[in-house]
Write a protein that holds these residues in place. Structure first.
Motif, short mmCIF file in Angstrom:
data_model
loop_
_atom_site.label_atom_id
_atom_site.label_comp_id
_atom_site.label_asym_id
_atom_site.label_seq_id
_atom_site.Cartn_x
_atom_site.Cartn_y
_atom_site.Cartn_z
N GLN A 21 50.27 -28.61 23.02
CA GLN A 21 50.69 -28.37 24.37
C GLN A 21 51.61 -27.35 24.58
O GLN A 21 51.83 -27.06 25.96
CB GLN A 21 51.45 -29.97 24.64
CG GLN A 21 50.64 -31.21 24.39
CD GLN A 21 49.20 -30.85 25.07
OE1 GLN A 21 49.29 -30.83 26.23
NE2 GLN A 21 48.14 -31.01 24.51
N LEU A 22 52.31 -26.75 23.62
CA LEU A 22 53.26 -25.71 24.06
C LEU A 22 52.67 -24.54 24.40
O LEU A 22 51.99 -23.77 23.42
CB LEU A 22 54.03 -25.35 22.61
CG LEU A 22 55.36 -24.64 22.96
CD1 LEU A 22 56.27 -25.09 23.94
CD2 LEU A 22 56.21 -24.57 21.69
N ARG A 23 52.84 -23.77 25.53
CA ARG A 23 52.03 -22.65 26.17
C ARG A 23 52.90 -21.67 26.51
O ARG A 23 52.46 -20.69 27.36
CB ARG A 23 51.04 -22.99 27.17
CG ARG A 23 50.04 -24.16 26.86
CD ARG A 23 48.91 -23.63 26.04
NE ARG A 23 48.08 -24.54 25.89
CZ ARG A 23 47.35 -24.82 24.43
NH1 ARG A 23 48.15 -24.10 23.50
NH2 ARG A 23 46.70 -25.63 24.33
N VAL A 24 54.17 -21.69 25.94
CA VAL A 24 54.93 -20.44 26.53
C VAL A 24 55.58 -19.62 25.23
O VAL A 24 55.54 -20.21 24.12
CB VAL A 24 56.48 -21.00 27.13
CG1 VAL A 24 56.30 -21.74 28.50
CG2 VAL A 24 57.14 -21.98 26.09
N PRO A 25 55.87 -18.62 25.37
CA PRO A 25 56.45 -17.67 24.29
C PRO A 25 57.36 -18.30 23.68
O PRO A 25 58.42 -19.06 24.09
CB PRO A 25 56.87 -16.39 24.78
CG PRO A 25 55.87 -16.44 26.11
CD PRO A 25 56.04 -17.68 26.86
N THR A 26 57.46 -18.54 22.11
CA THR A 26 58.22 -19.22 21.24
C THR A 26 58.72 -18.43 20.12
O THR A 26 58.15 -17.83 19.52
CB THR A 26 57.42 -20.66 20.67
OG1 THR A 26 56.91 -21.34 21.84
CG2 THR A 26 58.29 -21.54 19.90
N LEU A 27 59.99 -18.47 19.98
CA LEU A 27 60.65 -17.87 18.99
C LEU A 27 61.22 -18.92 18.09
O LEU A 27 61.98 -19.75 18.34
CB LEU A 27 61.93 -16.93 19.43
CG LEU A 27 62.66 -16.19 18.34
CD1 LEU A 27 62.00 -15.29 17.63
CD2 LEU A 27 63.95 -15.59 18.83
N MET A 28 60.62 -18.81 16.74
CA MET A 28 61.29 -19.46 15.58
C MET A 28 61.89 -18.65 14.85
O MET A 28 61.46 -17.58 14.20
CB MET A 28 60.02 -20.30 14.74
CG MET A 28 59.16 -21.03 15.75
SD MET A 28 57.66 -21.65 15.08
CE MET A 28 58.06 -22.41 13.61
N ILE A 29 63.12 -18.78 14.39
CA ILE A 29 64.20 -18.09 13.42
C ILE A 29 64.40 -19.11 12.13
O ILE A 29 64.92 -20.22 12.38
CB ILE A 29 65.41 -17.82 14.11
CG1 ILE A 29 65.21 -17.00 15.34
CG2 ILE A 29 66.40 -17.06 12.96
CD1 ILE A 29 66.35 -16.61 16.13
N ALA A 79 63.95 -12.61 24.68
CA ALA A 79 64.13 -13.24 26.02
C ALA A 79 63.68 -11.82 27.21
O ALA A 79 63.16 -12.18 27.91
CB ALA A 79 65.66 -13.50 26.21
N HIS A 80 64.25 -10.64 26.66
CA HIS A 80 63.86 -9.57 27.35
C HIS A 80 62.32 -9.18 27.16
O HIS A 80 61.71 -8.35 28.03
CB HIS A 80 64.56 -8.14 27.12
CG HIS A 80 66.11 -8.25 27.49
ND1 HIS A 80 66.33 -8.28 28.97
CD2 HIS A 80 67.28 -8.57 26.86
CE1 HIS A 80 67.79 -8.57 28.99
NE2 HIS A 80 68.22 -8.71 27.73
N SER A 81 61.69 -9.80 26.26
CA SER A 81 60.39 -9.24 25.95
C SER A 81 59.40 -10.32 26.83
O SER A 81 58.19 -9.85 26.63
CB SER A 81 59.82 -9.56 24.57
OG SER A 81 60.01 -10.80 23.97
N ILE A 82 60.08 -11.23 27.20
CA ILE A 82 58.93 -12.11 28.03
C ILE A 82 58.65 -11.63 29.49
O ILE A 82 59.73 -11.22 30.25
CB ILE A 82 59.66 -13.57 28.13
CG1 ILE A 82 59.71 -14.11 26.72
CG2 ILE A 82 58.63 -14.51 28.97
CD1 ILE A 82 60.60 -15.24 26.62
N PRO A 83 57.26 -11.44 29.93
CA PRO A 83 57.27 -10.86 31.27
C PRO A 83 57.79 -12.15 32.28
O PRO A 83 57.79 -13.17 32.16
CB PRO A 83 55.66 -11.02 31.22
CG PRO A 83 55.22 -11.60 30.05
CD PRO A 83 56.43 -11.92 29.12
#
Length: 83
Positions: A21-29, A79-83
């Protein structure tokens, strides 16, 4: 150590990528020596999540404690890479 397969507990998070269901850019560290959730499990989840980016650091379960500046930079860059 045995994998806990934390991502397979919920039926909406297993199987085909279309079930996510997750459709947003996601960063996993992730820490490459995480004793709780192995990096191979993080890689499997990242492969299923559309628009996921996985960053693996030389760390354990809480990479932000050992690498606060690097984690902050990754979050800021993401965060800056997300349009």
């Amino acid at each position: 150590m045995r994998s806990h397969r934390w991502w397979s507990r919920n039926s909406r998070t297993t199987g085909r990528a279309g079930q996510w269901q997750l459709r947003v850019p996601t960063l996993m560290i992730w820490g490459d020596h995480d004793p709780v959730v192995p990096v191979k499990d993080a890689q499997a989840v990242a492969a299923l999540v559309p628009h996921a980016r996985l960053e693996v650091l030389a760390a354990g379960h809480v990479p932000q404690l050992g690498h606060p500046a690097r984690v902050a930079a990754l979050i800021e860059e993401f965060a800056h890479s997300i349009p």
